[in-house]
Design a protein around this motif. Structure first.
Motif, PDB file in Angstrom:
ATOM      1  N   ASN A 223      40.496  35.208  46.225  1.00 31.89           N
ATOM      2  CA  ASN A 223      41.119  36.001  47.291  1.00 31.89           C
ATOM      3  C   ASN A 223      40.769  35.429  48.677  1.00 31.89           C
ATOM      4  O   ASN A 223      40.713  36.126  49.659  1.00 31.89           O
ATOM      5  CB  ASN A 223      40.770  37.492  47.195  1.00 31.89           C
TER       6      ASN A 223
ATOM      7  N   MET B 149      38.106  34.292  50.049  1.00 26.19           N
ATOM      8  CA  MET B 149      36.906  34.695  50.786  1.00 26.19           C
ATOM      9  C   MET B 149      36.135  33.477  51.300  1.00 26.19           C
ATOM     10  O   MET B 149      35.266  33.598  52.154  1.00 26.19           O
ATOM     11  CB  MET B 149      35.985  35.523  49.884  1.00 26.19           C
TER      12      MET B 149
ATOM     13  N   LEU C 190      45.562  39.778  54.685  1.00 21.34           N
ATOM     14  CA  LEU C 190      45.048  41.131  54.479  1.00 21.34           C
ATOM     15  C   LEU C 190      45.723  41.785  53.269  1.00 21.34           C
ATOM     16  O   LEU C 190      45.088  42.485  52.485  1.00 21.34           O
ATOM     17  CB  LEU C 190      45.262  41.981  55.735  1.00 21.34           C
TER      18      LEU C 190
ATOM     19  N   ARG D  38      44.288  40.368  50.069  1.00 27.40           N
ATOM     20  CA  ARG D  38      42.997  40.948  49.696  1.00 27.40           C
ATOM     21  C   ARG D  38      43.129  42.402  49.280  1.00 27.40           C
ATOM     22  O   ARG D  38      42.284  42.917  48.547  1.00 27.40           O
ATOM     23  CB  ARG D  38      42.010  40.794  50.854  1.00 27.40           C
ATOM     24  N   ARG D  39      44.171  43.061  49.739  1.00 28.60           N
ATOM     25  CA  ARG D  39      44.426  44.398  49.217  1.00 28.60           C
ATOM     26  C   ARG D  39      44.793  44.295  47.731  1.00 28.60           C
ATOM     27  O   ARG D  39      44.347  45.076  46.908  1.00 28.60           O
ATOM     28  CB  ARG D  39      45.561  45.081  49.979  1.00 28.60           C
TER      29      ARG D  39
ATOM     30  N   PHE E 274      30.726  43.291  44.945  1.00 28.15           N
ATOM     31  CA  PHE E 274      29.651  42.323  45.117  1.00 28.15           C
ATOM     32  C   PHE E 274      28.415  42.670  44.302  1.00 28.15           C
ATOM     33  O   PHE E 274      28.275  43.781  43.782  1.00 28.15           O
ATOM     34  CB  PHE E 274      29.279  42.216  46.593  1.00 28.15           C
TER      35      PHE E 274
ATOM     36  N   ASN F 117      27.492  47.491  48.697  1.00 21.27           N
ATOM     37  CA  ASN F 117      27.523  47.433  50.151  1.00 21.27           C
ATOM     38  C   ASN F 117      28.405  48.520  50.764  1.00 21.27           C
ATOM     39  O   ASN F 117      29.392  48.232  51.415  1.00 21.27           O
ATOM     40  CB  ASN F 117      27.993  46.045  50.632  1.00 21.27           C
TER      41      ASN F 117
ATOM     42  N   PHE G 176      29.743  51.118  53.427  1.00 25.16           N
ATOM     43  CA  PHE G 176      29.738  51.002  54.884  1.00 25.16           C
ATOM     44  C   PHE G 176      28.935  52.138  55.496  1.00 25.16           C
ATOM     45  O   PHE G 176      28.789  53.192  54.889  1.00 25.16           O
ATOM     46  CB  PHE G 176      31.172  51.066  55.413  1.00 25.16           C
TER      47      PHE G 176
ATOM     48  N   HIS H 158      45.161  50.339  55.700  1.00 26.65           N
ATOM     49  CA  HIS H 158      46.429  49.788  55.223  1.00 26.65           C
ATOM     50  C   HIS H 158      47.574  50.792  55.342  1.00 26.65           C
ATOM     51  O   HIS H 158      48.700  50.486  54.955  1.00 26.65           O
ATOM     52  CB  HIS H 158      46.287  49.341  53.760  1.00 26.65           C
TER      53      HIS H 158
ATOM     54  N   ARG I  32      36.002  52.678  46.464  1.00 24.71           N
ATOM     55  CA  ARG I  32      36.553  52.157  47.709  1.00 24.71           C
ATOM     56  C   ARG I  32      37.528  51.017  47.427  1.00 24.71           C
ATOM     57  O   ARG I  32      38.597  50.922  48.037  1.00 24.71           O
ATOM     58  CB  ARG I  32      35.390  51.660  48.581  1.00 24.71           C
TER      59      ARG I  32
ATOM     60  N   TYR J 270      28.381  44.169  55.079  1.00 21.61           N
ATOM     61  CA  TYR J 270      29.362  45.042  55.717  1.00 21.61           C
ATOM     62  C   TYR J 270      30.661  44.294  55.997  1.00 21.61           C
ATOM     63  O   TYR J 270      31.737  44.728  55.622  1.00 21.61           O
ATOM     64  CB  TYR J 270      28.831  45.600  57.040  1.00 21.61           C
TER      65      TYR J 270
ATOM     66  N   GLU K  66      31.584  41.382  54.869  1.00 23.26           N
ATOM     67  CA  GLU K  66      32.122  40.818  53.633  1.00 23.26           C
ATOM     68  C   GLU K  66      32.898  41.885  52.857  1.00 23.26           C
ATOM     69  O   GLU K  66      34.007  41.635  52.369  1.00 23.26           O
ATOM     70  CB  GLU K  66      30.972  40.275  52.777  1.00 23.26           C
ATOM     71  N   GLY K  67      32.308  43.078  52.753  1.00 24.21           N
ATOM     72  CA  GLY K  67      32.984  44.167  52.060  1.00 24.21           C
ATOM     73  C   GLY K  67      34.291  44.522  52.741  1.00 24.21           C
ATOM     74  O   GLY K  67      35.292  44.794  52.087  1.00 24.21           O
ATOM     75  N   GLY K  68      34.271  44.512  54.071  1.00 21.33           N
ATOM     76  CA  GLY K  68      35.488  44.806  54.816  1.00 21.33           C
ATOM     77  C   GLY K  68      36.567  43.764  54.589  1.00 21.33           C
ATOM     78  O   GLY K  68      37.735  44.091  54.359  1.00 21.33           O
ATOM     79  N   GLU K  69      36.160  42.495  54.611  1.00 24.08           N
ATOM     80  CA  GLU K  69      37.121  41.414  54.357  1.00 24.08           C
ATOM     81  C   GLU K  69      37.727  41.561  52.966  1.00 24.08           C
ATOM     82  O   GLU K  69      38.936  41.418  52.779  1.00 24.08           O
ATOM     83  CB  GLU K  69      36.425  40.050  54.439  1.00 24.08           C
ATOM     84  N   ALA K  70      36.863  41.827  51.979  1.00 23.61           N
ATOM     85  CA  ALA K  70      37.337  41.911  50.604  1.00 23.61           C
ATOM     86  C   ALA K  70      38.309  43.062  50.409  1.00 23.61           C
ATOM     87  O   ALA K  70      39.090  43.070  49.472  1.00 23.61           O
ATOM     88  CB  ALA K  70      36.153  42.071  49.652  1.00 23.61           C
ATOM     89  N   LEU K  71      38.250  44.039  51.320  1.00 24.32           N
ATOM     90  CA  LEU K  71      39.130  45.195  51.224  1.00 24.32           C
ATOM     91  C   LEU K  71      40.435  44.952  51.979  1.00 24.32           C
ATOM     92  O   LEU K  71      41.338  45.781  51.957  1.00 24.32           O
ATOM     93  CB  LEU K  71      38.398  46.403  51.821  1.00 24.32           C
ATOM     94  N   GLY K  72      40.527  43.794  52.639  1.00 24.08           N
ATOM     95  CA  GLY K  72      41.737  43.488  53.388  1.00 24.08           C
ATOM     96  C   GLY K  72      41.773  44.160  54.748  1.00 24.08           C
ATOM     97  O   GLY K  72      42.841  44.370  55.308  1.00 24.08           O
ATOM     98  N   LEU K  73      40.600  44.534  55.289  1.00 25.13           N
ATOM     99  CA  LEU K  73      40.577  45.101  56.639  1.00 25.13           C
ATOM    100  C   LEU K  73      40.660  43.963  57.640  1.00 25.13           C
ATOM    101  O   LEU K  73      40.125  42.883  57.415  1.00 25.13           O
ATOM    102  CB  LEU K  73      39.284  45.892  56.864  1.00 25.13           C
ATOM    103  N   SER K  74      41.312  44.229  58.766  1.00 26.69           N
ATOM    104  CA  SER K  74      41.443  43.174  59.768  1.00 26.69           C
ATOM    105  C   SER K  74      40.104  42.973  60.485  1.00 26.69           C
ATOM    106  O   SER K  74      39.247  43.851  60.492  1.00 26.69           O
ATOM    107  CB  SER K  74      42.520  43.544  60.775  1.00 26.69           C
TER     108      SER K  74
END
Lengths: 279, 316
Positions: free
Chosen positions: A79, A81, A109, A112-113, A119, A123, A125, A140, A188, B197, B199-207
């Protein structure tokens, strides 16, 4: 919307023990994700050489192999990364529903959605448990405000956290145990309705009980979501996955149905690794 | 070993020898332990004493200064000081209070904005040699004496651009002076945010922007706020650069960028203390007292803001 009921039924029909891969039929011609002679490296060094793999829709594939064999680099490339890492270079292709993930028309984006990731270390937030579940949905724009409560409940029930956290949805995720945090991260990730989930040693930091919870969940979700799991836990690969890919010294050494890899591997290295002689 | 009589591989004699060795060893360790414990205790006491002494050295002047100002100001404090402008060498401090508030707000916006943005740039993007160059430049900026800033502001803005003594010249000069504090603390605070944090955001497709605004910056907020507090406190306490750029006025501040000299509390502290009249000296203490109250208020408010924002932090 999240089809929790249908997923729930699947869960009830899948026993928690072994042999999950035999319980539903995969369509081998329905390939959701595919790599074509993918070569990856950083700077001057090549991490992984010419990997071609296919992931049928709804399958669970384990990537096994010693540390440094390139599993995680491979996984993180699926994806994109790794794109931001300095010196990263790649050759070959990754096709998601037959379209290159590096095509200029692809929205990163959105990609990745569709192809999410979990991981090694949970992690969550630094926001409330509820916000953690909803953050992807909000970013999204996948649902209306009115539905947020229902979505939160559905997802938390889906990962089996609802009873534990329903009275503290606005509390901190860091008050949860490690296993619960990982389940929250899974909720999530599921919230944005991914087609593929990449798991990077998702249970290596968890206790056996939590590992079982996460594994059961993966097995339950698998018909709807395709899983690619990097794991050092050979028993887990054996229990969980339809197919197993063995990475060794920067190459895909062997790939096949999990049963075959563990009982009748064709390569000596694979045989030695799965039997515990090396690794 | 006697409790395991079925074990043929450990004869009685060997286990006796083992026990003997172990006893000798534990005696030795015990003796050594006592000895080193006394020396350790002695060293620990010295270290503690030194720590307390240095703490005392730091706290004493602060307590003396604050105590002196409060004792001088409070017994004669009149609330008319808050409501009337300065007239000649007497009157109140209304114009200075308003001026200081305007300056604090302006520095908050200009230095806060510039500092946070450059801190984000330095921590997330400036990873090459150019980034290091920017970082050292910022450190050099932080090391320049405030009087030099004042003089540069005077030559460039007041004289060359014909702005005259003005709010604009004062704000720009002060803001440039304190920007490095904000950018440094922002950079450091952002670097300390767990990489999981983003990395998790990126993996979720957040800008990138979403991750920054909703996750990493929020997590770095305590550090950012500390930087802003330091910056604002320095700006509130400075006199030299303002004397050259903002001048002084006994009227309420005009909200214009140019040709708008204004009063500020540090001017009152500095000027009136050296006057022969008793009322002027009293006014000087009042101004110092108000400055102290203001800074304490600032710290309290920032603590409240930070603690509200860190309700879901990992470190709680």
């Amino acid at each position: 919307m999240f089809e929790s009921a249908s997923r729930g039924e699947v869960a009830d029909t899948v026993p928690a023990e072994k042999g999950r891969s035999e319980l539903y039929e995969l369509d081998p011609s329905d390939i959701v994700l595919k790599t074509k002679s993918l070569t990856l490296g950083f700077g001057g060094s090549t991490v992984l050489d010419g990997v071609s793999l296919e992931f049928p829709r709804g399958s669970i594939t384990s990537l096994i192999g010693p540390s440094g064999s390139g599993k995680t680099t491979f996984l993180r490339s699926l994806n994109r990364m790794n794109d931001g890492i300095r010196g990263y270079r790649r050759q070959g292709e990754v096709l998601l529903d037959s379209a290159s993930i590096w095509d200029s028309a692809v929205n990163l984006l959105q990609l990745r959605r569709r192809v999410g990731m979990l991981f090694q270390r949970a992690n969550p937030f630094p926001m409330s448990i509820r916000e953690n579940v909803l953050v992807g949905v909000k970013a999204h724009g996948l649902a209306k405000r009115n539905d947020f409560d229902e979505i939160t409940e559905t997802l938390l029930k889906e990962v089996g956290l609802w009873k534990a956290v329903s009275d503290r949805l606005n509390g901190s995720p860091f008050s949860l145990s490690g296993g619960q945090q990982q389940l929250l991260c899974l909720a999530r990730a599921l919230a944005v309705r991914p087609e593929v989930l990449l798991l990077d040693e998702p249970t290596s930091a968890l206790d056996p009980f939590s590992i079982e919870l996460v594994e059961n969940l993966i097995a339950k979700l698998a018909p709807k979501v395709t899983f690619v799991v990097v794991t050092h836990n050979l028993a887990q690969a054996r229990r969980l996955s339809h197919a197993t890919a063995f990475f060794f010294q920067g190459r895909l050494a062997e790939y096949g149905p999990t049963n075959k890899i563990f009982t009748a591997p064709s390569q000596l290295d694979t045989q030695r690794y799965v039997s515990g002689s090396i690794g | 070993m006697s409790e395991l009589p079925n074990n043929p591989s450990s004869p009685q004699s060997q286990s006796d020898a083992d026990r003997l060795n172990f006893e000798t060893l534990s005696k030795l360790v015990e003796v050594q332990g006592i000895k080193s414990n006394t020396t350790r205790g002695f060293k620990a006491r010295i270290a503690w004493s030194l720590s307390y002494l240095t703490l005392l050295l730091v706290i004493t002047p602060a307590v003396l200064i604050v105590g002196h100002v409060v004792l001088q100001a409070l017994p004669h404090f009149q609330f008319s000081v808050l409501t009337s402008n300065t007239t000649g060498l007497g009157g109140g401090l209304k114009n200075e209070i308003a001026g200081t508030l305007v300056i604090v707000l302006g520095v908050l916006v200009i230095a806060g904005g510039l500092g946070i943005l450059s801190g984000i740039y330095l921590s997330n993007y400036a990873k090459n040699k150019f980034g290091n160059f920017l970082r050292s430049s910022s450190e050099v900026l932080a090391g320049i004496p405030s009087i030099v800033f004042g003089y540069v502001g005077y030559i460039a803005l007041v004289v060359h651009f014909h702005w005259g003594f003005s709010l604009g010249a004062g704000l720009i000069t002060l803001s440039l002076m304190v920007v490095p504090y904000v950018s440094k603390t922002t950079e450091v605070a952002l670097r300390q945010v767990p990489s999981g944090y983003s990395e998790g955001g990126e993996a979720l497709g957040l800008s990138e922007g979403y991750i920054l605004r909703r996750i990493t910056l929020k997590s770095a907020l305590p550090g950012v706020v500390t930087g802003i507090i330091v910056a604002v406190a320095i700006a509130t306490g400075e006199t030299a650069p303002l004397l050259y750029t903002a001048g002084y006025s006994q009227n309420l501040p005009k909200l214009a960028v140019t040709h708008s000299p204004l009063g500020y509390l540090t001017y009152a502290v500095w000027t009136f203390y050296n006057q022969p009249s008793k009322a002027a000296v009293q006014l000087s203490y009042d101004a110092a007292f108000l400055l102290i109250v203001g800074v304490v208020l600032l710290i309290v408010i920032s603590r409240i803001v930070v603690s509200a924002s860190q309700k879901h932090s990992e470190n709680r």
